[in-house]
Scaffold this motif. Structure first.
Motif, PDB file in Angstrom:
ATOM      1  N   VAL A  76       0.833  -1.207   0.000  1.00 61.54           N
ATOM      2  CA  VAL A  76       0.000   0.000   0.000  1.00 61.54           C
ATOM      3  C   VAL A  76       0.862   1.250   0.000  1.00 61.54           C
ATOM      4  O   VAL A  76       0.612   2.203  -0.752  1.00 61.54           O
ATOM      5  CB  VAL A  76      -0.980  -0.002   1.204  1.00 61.54           C
ATOM      6  N   GLU A  77       1.921   1.217   0.849  1.00 60.33           N
ATOM      7  CA  GLU A  77       2.784   2.399   0.929  1.00 60.33           C
ATOM      8  C   GLU A  77       3.453   2.698  -0.410  1.00 60.33           C
ATOM      9  O   GLU A  77       3.602   3.847  -0.797  1.00 60.33           O
ATOM     10  CB  GLU A  77       3.855   2.198   2.021  1.00 60.33           C
ATOM     11  N   ASN A  78       3.843   1.626  -1.123  1.00 65.76           N
ATOM     12  CA  ASN A  78       4.545   1.837  -2.398  1.00 65.76           C
ATOM     13  C   ASN A  78       3.608   1.891  -3.615  1.00 65.76           C
ATOM     14  O   ASN A  78       4.059   1.975  -4.740  1.00 65.76           O
ATOM     15  CB  ASN A  78       5.544   0.683  -2.632  1.00 65.76           C
ATOM     16  N   PHE A  79       2.311   1.822  -3.350  1.00 69.62           N
ATOM     17  CA  PHE A  79       1.364   1.778  -4.486  1.00 69.62           C
ATOM     18  C   PHE A  79       1.433   3.085  -5.286  1.00 69.62           C
ATOM     19  O   PHE A  79       1.279   4.164  -4.708  1.00 69.62           O
ATOM     20  CB  PHE A  79      -0.065   1.539  -3.941  1.00 69.62           C
ATOM     21  N   PRO A  80       1.727   3.042  -6.593  1.00 63.05           N
ATOM     22  CA  PRO A  80       1.958   4.289  -7.355  1.00 63.05           C
ATOM     23  C   PRO A  80       0.675   5.054  -7.734  1.00 63.05           C
ATOM     24  O   PRO A  80       0.724   6.254  -7.960  1.00 63.05           O
ATOM     25  CB  PRO A  80       2.663   3.797  -8.628  1.00 63.05           C
ATOM     26  N   ASP A  81      -0.475   4.353  -7.845  1.00 62.23           N
ATOM     27  CA  ASP A  81      -1.684   5.029  -8.364  1.00 62.23           C
ATOM     28  C   ASP A  81      -2.647   5.449  -7.261  1.00 62.23           C
ATOM     29  O   ASP A  81      -3.870   5.353  -7.406  1.00 62.23           O
ATOM     30  CB  ASP A  81      -2.417   4.094  -9.349  1.00 62.23           C
ATOM     31  N   LYS A  82      -2.080   5.973  -6.148  1.00 60.00           N
ATOM     32  CA  LYS A  82      -2.951   6.338  -5.023  1.00 60.00           C
ATOM     33  C   LYS A  82      -3.913   7.459  -5.414  1.00 60.00           C
ATOM     34  O   LYS A  82      -4.986   7.618  -4.831  1.00 60.00           O
ATOM     35  CB  LYS A  82      -2.094   6.793  -3.845  1.00 60.00           C
ATOM     36  N   GLU A  83      -3.491   8.267  -6.407  1.00 57.20           N
ATOM     37  CA  GLU A  83      -4.344   9.380  -6.856  1.00 57.20           C
ATOM     38  C   GLU A  83      -5.616   8.867  -7.550  1.00 57.20           C
ATOM     39  O   GLU A  83      -6.664   9.483  -7.459  1.00 57.20           O
ATOM     40  CB  GLU A  83      -3.586  10.257  -7.874  1.00 57.20           C
ATOM     41  N   LEU A  84      -5.430   7.763  -8.271  1.00 61.49           N
ATOM     42  CA  LEU A  84      -6.536   7.251  -9.090  1.00 61.49           C
ATOM     43  C   LEU A  84      -7.496   6.374  -8.312  1.00 61.49           C
ATOM     44  O   LEU A  84      -8.686   6.353  -8.569  1.00 61.49           O
ATOM     45  CB  LEU A  84      -5.988   6.441 -10.276  1.00 61.49           C
ATOM     46  N   MET A  85      -6.939   5.601  -7.395  1.00 58.16           N
ATOM     47  CA  MET A  85      -7.818   4.678  -6.655  1.00 58.16           C
ATOM     48  C   MET A  85      -7.367   4.531  -5.205  1.00 58.16           C
ATOM     49  O   MET A  85      -6.215   4.790  -4.873  1.00 58.16           O
ATOM     50  CB  MET A  85      -7.873   3.318  -7.357  1.00 58.16           C
ATOM     51  N   GLU A  86      -8.328   4.106  -4.407  1.00 59.27           N
ATOM     52  CA  GLU A  86      -8.059   3.905  -2.979  1.00 59.27           C
ATOM     53  C   GLU A  86      -7.800   2.411  -2.745  1.00 59.27           C
ATOM     54  O   GLU A  86      -8.417   1.574  -3.413  1.00 59.27           O
ATOM     55  CB  GLU A  86      -9.281   4.358  -2.179  1.00 59.27           C
ATOM     56  N   LEU A  87      -6.891   2.130  -1.824  1.00 59.07           N
ATOM     57  CA  LEU A  87      -6.586   0.717  -1.530  1.00 59.07           C
ATOM     58  C   LEU A  87      -6.968   0.432  -0.088  1.00 59.07           C
ATOM     59  O   LEU A  87      -6.783   1.275   0.789  1.00 59.07           O
ATOM     60  CB  LEU A  87      -5.071   0.500  -1.656  1.00 59.07           C
ATOM     61  N   MET A  88      -7.461  -0.737   0.180  1.00 61.68           N
ATOM     62  CA  MET A  88      -7.793  -1.139   1.559  1.00 61.68           C
ATOM     63  C   MET A  88      -7.212  -2.517   1.795  1.00 61.68           C
ATOM     64  O   MET A  88      -7.268  -3.361   0.887  1.00 61.68           O
ATOM     65  CB  MET A  88      -9.304  -1.259   1.724  1.00 61.68           C
ATOM     66  N   VAL A  89      -6.681  -2.707   2.976  1.00 57.09           N
ATOM     67  CA  VAL A  89      -6.222  -4.057   3.330  1.00 57.09           C
ATOM     68  C   VAL A  89      -7.178  -4.576   4.401  1.00 57.09           C
ATOM     69  O   VAL A  89      -7.444  -3.887   5.388  1.00 57.09           O
ATOM     70  CB  VAL A  89      -4.754  -4.030   3.846  1.00 57.09           C
ATOM     71  N   ILE A  90      -7.705  -5.747   4.161  1.00 59.97           N
ATOM     72  CA  ILE A  90      -8.680  -6.324   5.097  1.00 59.97           C
ATOM     73  C   ILE A  90      -8.044  -7.559   5.732  1.00 59.97           C
ATOM     74  O   ILE A  90      -7.453  -8.393   5.014  1.00 59.97           O
ATOM     75  CB  ILE A  90      -9.956  -6.727   4.327  1.00 59.97           C
ATOM     76  N   ASN A  91      -8.135  -7.634   7.058  1.00 56.15           N
ATOM     77  CA  ASN A  91      -7.482  -8.794   7.723  1.00 56.15           C
ATOM     78  C   ASN A  91      -8.412 -10.004   7.716  1.00 56.15           C
ATOM     79  O   ASN A  91      -9.550  -9.925   7.205  1.00 56.15           O
ATOM     80  CB  ASN A  91      -7.016  -8.411   9.129  1.00 56.15           C
ATOM     81  N   SER A  92      -7.895 -11.068   8.305  1.00 57.46           N
ATOM     82  CA  SER A  92      -8.646 -12.333   8.226  1.00 57.46           C
ATOM     83  C   SER A  92      -9.978 -12.252   8.978  1.00 57.46           C
ATOM     84  O   SER A  92     -10.907 -13.020   8.704  1.00 57.46           O
ATOM     85  CB  SER A  92      -7.806 -13.492   8.737  1.00 57.46           C
ATOM     86  N   ALA A  93     -10.072 -11.277   9.878  1.00 60.94           N
ATOM     87  CA  ALA A  93     -11.344 -11.126  10.610  1.00 60.94           C
ATOM     88  C   ALA A  93     -12.338 -10.268   9.854  1.00 60.94           C
ATOM     89  O   ALA A  93     -13.442 -10.021  10.332  1.00 60.94           O
ATOM     90  CB  ALA A  93     -11.046 -10.495  11.978  1.00 60.94           C
ATOM     91  N   LEU A 152      -6.002 -15.500   4.461  1.00 58.29           N
ATOM     92  CA  LEU A 152      -5.123 -14.622   5.236  1.00 58.29           C
ATOM     93  C   LEU A 152      -5.701 -13.206   5.345  1.00 58.29           C
ATOM     94  O   LEU A 152      -5.481 -12.524   6.335  1.00 58.29           O
ATOM     95  CB  LEU A 152      -3.744 -14.539   4.572  1.00 58.29           C
ATOM     96  N   GLY A 153      -6.412 -12.810   4.340  1.00 52.56           N
ATOM     97  CA  GLY A 153      -6.974 -11.450   4.337  1.00 52.56           C
ATOM     98  C   GLY A 153      -7.328 -11.085   2.901  1.00 52.56           C
ATOM     99  O   GLY A 153      -7.378 -11.959   2.037  1.00 52.56           O
ATOM    100  N   ALA A 154      -7.545  -9.767   2.659  1.00 52.15           N
ATOM    101  CA  ALA A 154      -7.921  -9.358   1.294  1.00 52.15           C
ATOM    102  C   ALA A 154      -7.433  -7.944   1.012  1.00 52.15           C
ATOM    103  O   ALA A 154      -7.196  -7.165   1.941  1.00 52.15           O
ATOM    104  CB  ALA A 154      -9.432  -9.421   1.132  1.00 52.15           C
ATOM    105  N   VAL A 155      -7.272  -7.670  -0.290  1.00 52.59           N
ATOM    106  CA  VAL A 155      -6.916  -6.304  -0.696  1.00 52.59           C
ATOM    107  C   VAL A 155      -8.093  -5.783  -1.542  1.00 52.59           C
ATOM    108  O   VAL A 155      -8.617  -6.495  -2.395  1.00 52.59           O
ATOM    109  CB  VAL A 155      -5.611  -6.295  -1.526  1.00 52.59           C
ATOM    110  N   ARG A 156      -8.497  -4.579  -1.231  1.00 56.67           N
ATOM    111  CA  ARG A 156      -9.662  -4.020  -1.933  1.00 56.67           C
ATOM    112  C   ARG A 156      -9.273  -2.714  -2.612  1.00 56.67           C
ATOM    113  O   ARG A 156      -8.614  -1.863  -2.017  1.00 56.67           O
ATOM    114  CB  ARG A 156     -10.767  -3.773  -0.914  1.00 56.67           C
ATOM    115  N   TYR A 157      -9.651  -2.588  -3.918  1.00 53.31           N
ATOM    116  CA  TYR A 157      -9.387  -1.368  -4.697  1.00 53.31           C
ATOM    117  C   TYR A 157     -10.715  -0.642  -4.887  1.00 53.31           C
ATOM    118  O   TYR A 157     -11.712  -1.270  -5.235  1.00 53.31           O
ATOM    119  CB  TYR A 157      -8.835  -1.715  -6.088  1.00 53.31           C
ATOM    120  N   ILE A 158     -10.728   0.663  -4.689  1.00 48.82           N
ATOM    121  CA  ILE A 158     -11.979   1.417  -4.884  1.00 48.82           C
ATOM    122  C   ILE A 158     -11.685   2.610  -5.807  1.00 48.82           C
ATOM    123  O   ILE A 158     -10.762   3.378  -5.565  1.00 48.82           O
ATOM    124  CB  ILE A 158     -12.537   1.951  -3.548  1.00 48.82           C
TER     125      ILE A 158
END
Ligand code: ADP
Length: 479
Positions: A76-93, A152-158
């Motif tokens: 997430v920290e190194n994600f280059p397109d933060k301007e275009l889309m939002e990233l979310m990290v979801i844990n196993s819970a 383990l969890g999930a990554v979500r792009y919005i």
């Protein structure tokens, strides 16, 4: 406002209605297509991004949830397109632990794609909808599992769809404007076209009414050289022809009235003189009686001619066809006119041939035609003039030629003298139907009546009639 009716109304419903419906359908289809195109390209961008996750969390380096969170944070920290889309990290819970915006996540936001991705076999799901704030978004969730397949969890792009929706709306506006412009263009060009038909047609019906009321000078201006123009010409021509026919009819009535009045005046005059005892000597009495008889038979002749004409008009002229000696009939006609010719000082020449084969015809009608043609020749030839009758025959036809050196007929009148009521010479007595009747009778005998003439030189009328074939003549009447 006047109600649209007639051709304009039909055109509005049939043509403009159909074109408008087609344009509306095309605009709707294009709008849907452009929306699908934009949404698809956004979905492809997100799904391209999400395939990177296979590389990031692959190769058995991510076995536990803690490893997943560490690596996801780094991603997430190194994600280059933060301007275009939002990233979310979801844990196993199922809780959002990191977001690319840095703000704490809103727990109330719906995440249907996450639920779908967890239950789907591929571990990926997409969702388009609106956030609690009302913002339209597209979201994609990819579930991350370890080598044993544990979750383990999930990554979500919005991605916000606001820009895309604005672009779609701009395109839709362009499509609707184009559609309206097309419909307006069709409306203008169509109404111009319809007016170019409806206006002359309206004028035509007004003119036709005037013509029907007897105004034969009524004319329609021809605006275009097309079918409507041709119709204008036809109506103008019809009015002109009707005018000519009307004039001919009036001339006919006046000449017939005149024709009838002249003998009637003579008959009445002599009859009155005799009644009042004004005739004392036998000679004058005989003269009076002969005038009465001559004029009465002239009247009968006129009435007969009129009746013949009416029979021809109604198609009720019956011919008594029989084997006819054409020379005998011609002889009789000449005999009837001989005296008149000599009393008028005209020379009636006839050199009778020895023999001409028989003709199938109505003897009285043929005699009537011969009489009429010779009578015309005498009538239009001045005193001292010559009227010559010639008969010639070949194997098939007999030709009777009546030539005079009288006034002749002008080239303009010549083609029309056989028409009913047509008189080239208004000063000479006559109803103008004699030649029309003669021509019709000769046609009914399968023959022809031809006129050649030059003004001031003379006229030749040639009657051609088919002869009965000698062989078949023995076997009786073919009729
Ligand atoms: P009408 O009763 O007026 O003679 P017809 O039908 O017999 O009518 O003839 C039509 C017109 O043709 C005449 O008015 C006359 O002008 C012309 N015509 C016919 N025969 C002759 C002729 N032999 N010489 C000159 N003009 C003729």
């Amino acid at each position: 406002m006047t109600r649209v009716k007639g051709i304009t109304r039909r055109w509005l419903i049939n043509t403009l209605g159909v074109i408008a419906a087609i344009v509306i359908v095309i605009v709707i289809c294009l709008s849907f297509a452009i929306k699908v195109f934009f949404y698809n390209s956004i979905e492809q961008t997100i799904s391209g991004r999400s395939t990177e996750l296979i590389n990031v969390f692959g190769s058995y380096t991510t076995e536990s949830s803690t490893d997943f969170i560490t690596m996801a944070t780094e991603y997430v920290e190194n994600f280059p397109d933060k301007e275009l889309m939002e990233l979310m990290v979801i844990n196993s819970a199922g809780r959002v632990v990191i977001t690319s915006t840095g703000f704490p996540p809103d727990e109330s936001q719906p995440m249907p794609d996450y639920e779908m991705a967890k239950s789907s076999s591929g571990g990926v799901a997409t969702w388009s909808g609106t956030l609690v704030s009302g913002e339209p978004v597209m979201a994609l969730t990819r579930v991350i599992t370890n080598s044993q397949g544990s979750y383990l969890g999930a990554v979500r792009y919005i991605v916000s769809l606001e820009m895309a929706n604005q672009r779609v709306m701009a395109f839709v506006a362009i499509f609707i404007t184009s559609g309206v412009v097309i419909i307006l263009l069709v409306l203008f060009s169509g109404s111009f076209f319809i007016r170019s038909i409806v206006n002359p047609v309206k004028k035509m019906s007004v003119t036709a009414k005037r013509i029907a009321q007897g105004d034969f000078n009524a004319k329609i201006d021809k605006l275009h050289d097309d079918e409507i123009g041709d119709l204008c010409d036809a109506i103008n021509n019809m009015a002109q022809e009707l005018g000519v026919a009307e004039k001919m009819k009036n001339d006919f009535i006046s000449s017939v009235s005149h024709e009838l009045r002249t003998p009637l005046t003579a008959i009445k005059g002599w009859a009155e003189t005799m009644q009042l005892g004004g005739v004392s000597d036998k000679e004058t009495f005989d003269k009076g009686m002969s005038v009465i008889i001559k004029e009465a038979s002239r009247l009968t002749g006129i009435v007969e001619e009129l009746l013949d004409f009416s029979r021809l008009q109604n198609g009720r002229m019956m011919l008594m066809m029989d084997k006819t000696d054409i020379l005998a009939e011609l002889d009789e006609s000449i005999y009837m006119l001989k005296e008149r010719a000599s009393s008028e000082g005209k020379h009636l020449l006839y050199d009778e041939p020895d023999y001409v084969g028989p003709v199938l015809g109505d003897r009285n009608r043929l005699k009537q035609v011969f009489f009429n043609i010779i009578d015309n020749a005498l009538k239009y030839t001045p005193a001292d003039g010559v009227v010559a009758i010639e008969v010639s025959a070949d194997q098939d036809n007999v030709k009777i030629k009546v030539t005079d050196n009288g006034v002749g007929i002008s080239p303009e009148d010549l083609p029309r003298v056989k028409e009913k009521f047509y008189k080239a010479n208004q000063t000479v007595r006559g109803s103008g139907i004699g030649l029309a009747v003669a021509d019709e009778i000769i046609s009914m005998h399968n023959g022809t009546l031809d006129i050649e003439s030059s003004l001031g030189v003379g006229t030749t009328v040639t009657i051609t009639l088919p002869l009965i074939k000698e062989k078949s003549s023995d076997s009786g009447n073919p009729q």
